[in-house]
Motif scaffolding. Structure first.
Motif, mmCIF file in Angstrom:
data_model
loop_
_atom_site.group_PDB
_atom_site.id
_atom_site.type_symbol
_atom_site.label_atom_id
_atom_site.label_comp_id
_atom_site.label_asym_id
_atom_site.label_seq_id
_atom_site.Cartn_x
_atom_site.Cartn_y
_atom_site.Cartn_z
ATOM 1 N N ASP A 51 0.991 -1.425 0.245
ATOM 2 C CA ASP A 51 -0.029 0.015 -0.452
ATOM 3 C C ASP A 51 1.212 1.195 -0.318
ATOM 4 N N CYS A 52 1.852 1.217 0.497
ATOM 5 C CA CYS A 52 3.116 2.635 0.108
ATOM 6 C C CYS A 52 3.632 2.770 -1.415
ATOM 7 N N LEU A 53 2.968 1.875 -2.010
ATOM 8 C CA LEU A 53 3.094 1.862 -3.526
ATOM 9 C C LEU A 53 2.612 3.824 -3.668
ATOM 10 N N THR A 54 3.239 4.209 -4.407
ATOM 11 C CA THR A 54 1.827 6.376 -5.179
ATOM 12 C C THR A 54 1.215 5.394 -5.842
ATOM 13 N N THR A 55 2.073 4.515 -7.104
ATOM 14 C CA THR A 55 0.493 4.210 -7.753
ATOM 15 C C THR A 55 0.432 2.985 -8.015
ATOM 16 N N MET A 56 -0.831 2.202 -8.097
ATOM 17 C CA MET A 56 -0.996 0.698 -7.668
ATOM 18 C C MET A 56 -0.983 0.076 -8.750
ATOM 19 N N PRO A 57 0.609 -0.985 -8.932
ATOM 20 C CA PRO A 57 0.773 -1.730 -10.458
ATOM 21 C C PRO A 57 -0.447 -2.612 -10.626
ATOM 22 N N SER A 58 -0.479 -2.884 -11.844
ATOM 23 C CA SER A 58 -1.805 -3.984 -12.061
ATOM 24 C C SER A 58 -1.383 -5.250 -11.734
ATOM 25 N N LEU A 59 -2.160 -6.283 -11.507
ATOM 26 C CA LEU A 59 -1.813 -7.893 -11.082
ATOM 27 C C LEU A 59 -0.254 -8.072 -12.034
ATOM 28 N N SER A 60 -0.216 -8.465 -12.398
ATOM 29 C CA SER A 60 0.989 -8.936 -12.990
ATOM 30 C C SER A 60 2.063 -8.148 -13.362
ATOM 31 N N ASP A 61 2.293 -6.631 -13.300
ATOM 32 C CA ASP A 61 3.324 -6.116 -12.903
ATOM 33 C C ASP A 61 3.881 -6.300 -11.282
ATOM 34 N N LEU A 62 2.438 -6.057 -10.844
ATOM 35 C CA LEU A 62 2.739 -6.309 -8.819
ATOM 36 C C LEU A 62 3.016 -8.018 -8.322
ATOM 37 N N LEU A 63 3.009 -8.986 -9.360
ATOM 38 C CA LEU A 63 3.929 -9.917 -9.382
ATOM 39 C C LEU A 63 5.590 -10.075 -9.938
ATOM 40 N N GLN A 64 4.870 -9.287 -10.984
ATOM 41 C CA GLN A 64 6.586 -9.473 -11.567
ATOM 42 C C GLN A 64 7.878 -8.928 -10.447
ATOM 43 N N ILE A 65 6.854 -7.958 -9.318
ATOM 44 C CA ILE A 65 8.301 -6.613 -8.656
ATOM 45 C C ILE A 65 8.186 -8.022 -7.780
ATOM 46 N N LEU A 66 7.189 -8.857 -7.494
ATOM 47 C CA LEU A 66 7.677 -9.984 -5.952
ATOM 48 C C LEU A 66 8.429 -10.774 -6.879
ATOM 49 N N ASN A 67 7.937 -10.845 -8.198
ATOM 50 C CA ASN A 67 9.674 -12.047 -8.185
ATOM 51 C C ASN A 67 10.656 -12.092 -7.951
ATOM 52 N N GLU A 68 11.192 -10.550 -8.447
ATOM 53 C CA GLU A 68 12.253 -9.993 -8.356
ATOM 54 C C GLU A 68 12.884 -10.102 -6.674
ATOM 55 N N LEU A 69 11.837 -9.825 -6.072
ATOM 56 C CA LEU A 69 12.226 -9.183 -4.804
ATOM 57 C C LEU A 69 12.980 -11.089 -3.976
ATOM 58 N N THR A 70 11.694 -11.361 -4.605
ATOM 59 C CA THR A 70 12.111 -12.914 -3.572
ATOM 60 C C THR A 70 13.543 -13.444 -3.858
ATOM 61 N N THR A 71 13.712 -13.549 -5.296
ATOM 62 C CA THR A 71 14.837 -13.643 -6.041
ATOM 63 C C THR A 71 15.912 -12.495 -5.418
ATOM 64 N N LEU A 72 16.019 -11.035 -4.474
ATOM 65 C CA LEU A 72 16.700 -10.685 -4.558
ATOM 66 C C LEU A 72 16.537 -10.788 -3.229
ATOM 67 N N VAL A 73 15.884 -11.127 -1.980
ATOM 68 C CA VAL A 73 16.344 -11.270 -0.446
ATOM 69 C C VAL A 73 16.063 -12.875 -0.056
ATOM 70 N N ASP A 74 16.030 -13.782 -1.009
ATOM 71 C CA ASP A 74 16.682 -14.852 -0.584
ATOM 72 C C ASP A 74 17.593 -15.813 0.249
ATOM 73 N N PRO A 75 17.505 -16.354 1.653
ATOM 74 C CA PRO A 75 15.939 -17.353 1.705
ATOM 75 C C PRO A 75 15.577 -16.661 2.792
ATOM 76 N N ILE A 76 15.490 -15.135 3.070
ATOM 77 C CA ILE A 76 14.284 -14.452 3.920
ATOM 78 C C ILE A 76 13.029 -14.490 2.885
ATOM 79 N N PRO A 77 12.517 -15.304 4.096
ATOM 80 C CA PRO A 77 10.517 -15.025 3.575
ATOM 81 C C PRO A 77 9.577 -13.660 3.731
#
Ligand SMILES: O=C1C[C@@](O)(C(=O)O)C[C@@H](O)[C@@H]1O
Length: 252
Positions: A51-77
């Motif tokens: 919710d801190c994002l100023t513009t809410m992306p589409s679901l697919s863009d959001l999931l793309q960011i999450l995918n990058e985040l998950t890889t970046l911080v792995d293995p932190i859940p």
């Protein structure tokens, strides 16, 4: 009585309370930058406050960011959280949009833990939790009160609702107006941790409630939120992660 849940290498509900640090970036670039900085501080968990994002992306863009985040911080859940404005969030979303977002996130394999606010349609929330469980993800159900610490009966009923939607972890974040409010919440937490098989997470917010953020060793609150710096704190009263780690070294 289990009281603990394992996600990746983290066991929530055993030993010390697990430390979660929020990402509060307002755009994708800042989100990834903060994730990198937070990873270096070695928290147990990272919360992405979508919710801190100023513009809410589409679901697919959001999931793309999450995918990058998950890889970046792995293995932190990662705990994925969209905090609605009614509960102290930054971004307006209609009821339908909130439930659509939860459903979209719940179906994604990158979602390890999803924050599910309890004050929504119970049947819709049950479906979200069901989707999460279908891919071994965790439902962290939450309730926030930024004005008061509600009566014990109210908090008990809130936990019962969380149980009804089959959530895995129950979280209450409330505001104290008196010192007694802080003590009452901590006592409530200890008793609830014995009554329920689920990990319980509570915090008394603001300066007055800070004790509750370090007291999990006694109250059995299973997660505590700390920040990487003052500007990126996601709630009043959060300490810096290093301060919290130092306190844990002393009191454990
Ligand atoms: O629910 C919570 C707890 C919290 O409000 C706190 O007080 O630390 C911080 C939020 O980011 C998180 O989603």
């Amino acid at each position: 009585m289990t009281n603990s849940i394992k996600i990746k290498q983290i066991s929530i509900g055993t030993d010390l309370p697990k430390i979660a640090v929020p990402i509060t970036g307002t755009d994708a670039e800042t989100v990834l930058l903060q994730a990198n900085q937070i990873k270096c501080l070695n928290p147990d968990l990272i919360e992405w406050r979508i919710d801190c994002l100023t513009t809410m992306p589409s679901l697919s863009d959001l999931l793309q960011i999450l995918n990058e985040l998950t890889t970046l911080v792995d293995p932190i859940p990662i705990i994925c959280t969209f905090r609605t404005m009614q509960e102290g969030g930054q971004q307006p979303l209609s009821e339908t949009q909130y439930l659509e977002l939860l459903n979209g996130l719940a179906a994604d394999d990158n979602v390890a833990i999803l924050d599910v606010e309890i004050n929504h349609n119970i049947v819709a929330l049950q479906q979200v939790v069901h989707k999460l469980h279908a891919h071994q993800a965790i439902a962290l159900s939450s309730f926030h009160s930024f004005e008061t610490t509600p009566e014990q009966v109210f908090m008990q009923n809130t936990l019962k609702r969380m149980q009804r939607i089959d959530a895995d972890i129950f979280k209450l974040a409330v505001m104290p107006n008196t010192k007694m409010d802080v003590i009452k919440l901590m006592e409530f937490t200890q008793i609830a941790s014995i009554r329920y098989p689920n990990p319980i997470v509570t915090m008394s917010m603001g300066k007055l409630g800070q004790l509750s953020r370090i007291a999990g060793i006694v109250t059995n609150s299973a997660i505590t939120f700390a920040s990487m710096d003052k500007q990126s704190a996601s709630a009043p009263g959060q300490m810096h992660i290093e301060q919290l780690k130092n306190i844990f070294k002393v009191i454990k």
